[in-house]
Design a protein around this motif. Structure first.
Motif, PDB file in Angstrom:
ATOM      1  N   GLY A 152      -9.023   9.094  -0.420  1.00  0.00           N
ATOM      2  CA  GLY A 152      -8.976   8.805   0.994  1.00  0.00           C
ATOM      3  C   GLY A 152      -7.638   9.270   1.559  1.00  0.00           C
ATOM      4  N   LYS A 153      -7.481   9.181   2.885  1.00  0.00           N
ATOM      5  CA  LYS A 153      -6.242   9.622   3.521  1.00  0.00           C
ATOM      6  C   LYS A 153      -5.170   8.545   3.483  1.00  0.00           C
ATOM      7  CE  LYS A 153      -8.517  13.034   6.371  1.00  0.00           C
ATOM      8  NZ  LYS A 153      -8.839  13.522   7.720  1.00  0.00           N
ATOM      9  N   GLY A 154      -5.536   7.347   3.027  1.00  0.00           N
ATOM     10  CA  GLY A 154      -4.537   6.326   2.787  1.00  0.00           C
ATOM     11  C   GLY A 154      -4.333   5.348   3.928  1.00  0.00           C
ATOM     12  N   THR A 155      -3.732   4.219   3.570  1.00  0.00           N
ATOM     13  CA  THR A 155      -3.258   3.233   4.543  1.00  0.00           C
ATOM     14  C   THR A 155      -1.752   3.179   4.445  1.00  0.00           C
ATOM     15  OG1 THR A 155      -5.250   1.857   4.476  1.00  0.00           O
ATOM     16  CG2 THR A 155      -3.198   0.785   5.153  1.00  0.00           C
ATOM     17  N   HIS A 156      -1.082   3.484   5.573  1.00  0.00           N
ATOM     18  CA  HIS A 156       0.388   3.457   5.620  1.00  0.00           C
ATOM     19  C   HIS A 156       0.819   2.047   5.970  1.00  0.00           C
ATOM     20  CE1 HIS A 156       4.427   4.789   6.046  1.00  0.00           C
ATOM     21  NE2 HIS A 156       4.475   4.534   7.332  1.00  0.00           N
TER      22      HIS A 156
ATOM     23  N   PHE B 262      -3.835   3.719  -5.812  1.00  0.00           N
ATOM     24  CA  PHE B 262      -2.504   4.264  -6.033  1.00  0.00           C
ATOM     25  C   PHE B 262      -1.582   3.823  -4.911  1.00  0.00           C
ATOM     26  CE2 PHE B 262      -3.348   7.397  -9.359  1.00  0.00           C
ATOM     27  CZ  PHE B 262      -4.699   7.651  -9.208  1.00  0.00           C
ATOM     28  N   ARG B 263      -0.309   3.889  -5.215  1.00  0.00           N
ATOM     29  CA  ARG B 263       0.739   3.711  -4.228  1.00  0.00           C
ATOM     30  C   ARG B 263       1.563   4.990  -4.187  1.00  0.00           C
ATOM     31  NH1 ARG B 263       5.247  -0.852  -3.627  1.00  0.00           N
ATOM     32  NH2 ARG B 263       6.863   0.503  -2.768  1.00  0.00           N
ATOM     33  N   GLN B 264       1.944   5.427  -2.963  1.00  0.00           N
ATOM     34  CA  GLN B 264       2.807   6.602  -2.825  1.00  0.00           C
ATOM     35  C   GLN B 264       3.960   6.268  -1.891  1.00  0.00           C
ATOM     36  OE1 GLN B 264       1.106  10.246  -1.155  1.00  0.00           O
ATOM     37  NE2 GLN B 264       2.504  11.486  -2.394  1.00  0.00           N
ATOM     38  N   ASP B 265       5.175   6.393  -2.392  1.00  0.00           N
ATOM     39  CA  ASP B 265       6.363   6.230  -1.570  1.00  0.00           C
ATOM     40  C   ASP B 265       6.731   7.581  -0.965  1.00  0.00           C
ATOM     41  OD1 ASP B 265       6.861   4.089  -4.062  1.00  0.00           O
ATOM     42  OD2 ASP B 265       7.312   3.356  -2.053  1.00  0.00           O
ATOM     43  N   PRO B 266       7.416   7.593   0.196  1.00  0.00           N
ATOM     44  CA  PRO B 266       7.724   8.859   0.882  1.00  0.00           C
ATOM     45  C   PRO B 266       8.416   9.863  -0.024  1.00  0.00           C
ATOM     46  CG  PRO B 266       8.239   6.989   2.285  1.00  0.00           C
ATOM     47  CD  PRO B 266       7.893   6.416   0.941  1.00  0.00           C
ATOM     48  N   GLY B 267       7.901  11.079  -0.091  1.00  0.00           N
ATOM     49  CA  GLY B 267       8.509  12.134  -0.882  1.00  0.00           C
ATOM     50  C   GLY B 267       8.341  11.991  -2.379  1.00  0.00           C
TER      51      GLY B 267
ATOM     52  N   ALA C  58       4.673   1.249   1.708  1.00  0.00           N
ATOM     53  CA  ALA C  58       4.283   2.510   1.071  1.00  0.00           C
ATOM     54  C   ALA C  58       2.934   2.919   1.657  1.00  0.00           C
ATOM     55  CB  ALA C  58       4.155   2.344  -0.449  1.00  0.00           C
ATOM     56  N   THR C  59       2.426   4.070   1.193  1.00  0.00           N
ATOM     57  CA  THR C  59       1.063   4.457   1.521  1.00  0.00           C
ATOM     58  C   THR C  59       0.180   4.132   0.326  1.00  0.00           C
ATOM     59  OG1 THR C  59       1.747   6.203   3.047  1.00  0.00           O
ATOM     60  CG2 THR C  59      -0.461   6.377   2.114  1.00  0.00           C
ATOM     61  N   TYR C  60      -0.963   3.494   0.584  1.00  0.00           N
ATOM     62  CA  TYR C  60      -1.892   3.093  -0.471  1.00  0.00           C
ATOM     63  C   TYR C  60      -3.141   3.961  -0.393  1.00  0.00           C
ATOM     64  CZ  TYR C  60       1.170  -0.815  -1.277  1.00  0.00           C
ATOM     65  OH  TYR C  60       2.280  -1.577  -1.584  1.00  0.00           O
ATOM     66  N   LEU C  61      -3.493   4.537  -1.525  1.00  0.00           N
ATOM     67  CA  LEU C  61      -4.605   5.477  -1.608  1.00  0.00           C
ATOM     68  C   LEU C  61      -5.658   4.945  -2.556  1.00  0.00           C
ATOM     69  CD1 LEU C  61      -2.366   8.612  -2.100  1.00  0.00           C
ATOM     70  CD2 LEU C  61      -3.691   8.153  -0.064  1.00  0.00           C
TER      71      LEU C  61
END
Lengths: 112, 110
Positions: free
Chosen positions: B101-105, B36-41, B86-89
């Protein structure tokens, strides 16, 4: 287009109050999930459902409940909100186990 | 209980570089693994899903591999762009559902 929505997007409540977060999906998915995301912990599973009237506890279910009366909705209830439940809550759905999960935009809950 | 580790926790590189993000998990009895990808907020956007029987999956500039027996997955990003920031999970799915996982920023510098 099919989607998954959550409401409210932001909520502030007081300790001890009952709070319900809504999740609605138009994918017609059987499976629905609730997660919370906290700094230092990542995303953790709270409850999940594999169909109408089916509910299961996840890793961090204490203090939370869900019920599934139709395919589209899985509301999450905090029976008596605690400050430790301040978090961002995400709802997700998938067609079946082993299939891709799609996430909603999240609800930021603050318990004061 | 499944445990997921992502390395590195953070990464900042100039635009154009090829990147490798690593994910390891402790229980190999998985149905699949999702990146997954997560953008801030924002919520999570699914990038790739690899079934347990597959070795890799590709989507555009993204390529994910899976070695189930050794409990490892990698996400390869080719020709990185600032919009990839982004943060990748990663999240393997087992009978208990997804474990994150806690992700890679990731920050891509223009």
């Amino acid at each position: 287009d099919a989607e998954i929505t959550q409401s409210p997007r932001h909520k502030i409540t007081e300790t001890g109050r009952q709070v319900t977060l809504a999740c609605h999906q138009t994918w017609n998915h059987n499976n629905m999930f609730w997660y919370r995301q906290d700094l230092g912990h990542g995303l953790r599973l709270i409850h999940y459902s594999y169909g109408v009237h089916d509910t299961n506890k996840g890793e961090v279910s204490d203090g939370y409940s869900v019920s599934r009366s139709n395919t589209e909705d899985l509301p999450l209830t905090l029976e008596s909100a605690a400050s430790s439940q301040t978090s961002v809550y995400f709802c997700a759905s998938s067609g079946a186990q082993g299939y891709e999960q799609y996430f909603g935009p999240g609800t930021r809950l603050t318990v004061t | 209980k499944q445990e997921v580790t992502q390395i590195p926790a953070a990464l900042s590189v100039p635009e154009g570089e090829n990147l490798v993000l690593n994910c390891s998990f402790t229980d190999s009895a998985i149905y699949n693994l999702q990146w997954f990808r997560q953008d801030p907020g924002k919520g999570l956007t699914s990038l790739l899903l690899i079934q347990s029987s597959q070795r890799e999956q590709t989507s555009g500039r993204l390529n994910a591999s899976l070695d189930k027996s050794s409990g490892r997955s990698t996400l390869y990003i080719a020709a990185s762009q600032p919009g990839d920031s982004a943060t990748y999970l990663c999240a393997p799915e087992s009978a208990d559902g997804l474990t994150f996982g806690k992700g890679t920023h990731l920050i891509i510098q223009p």
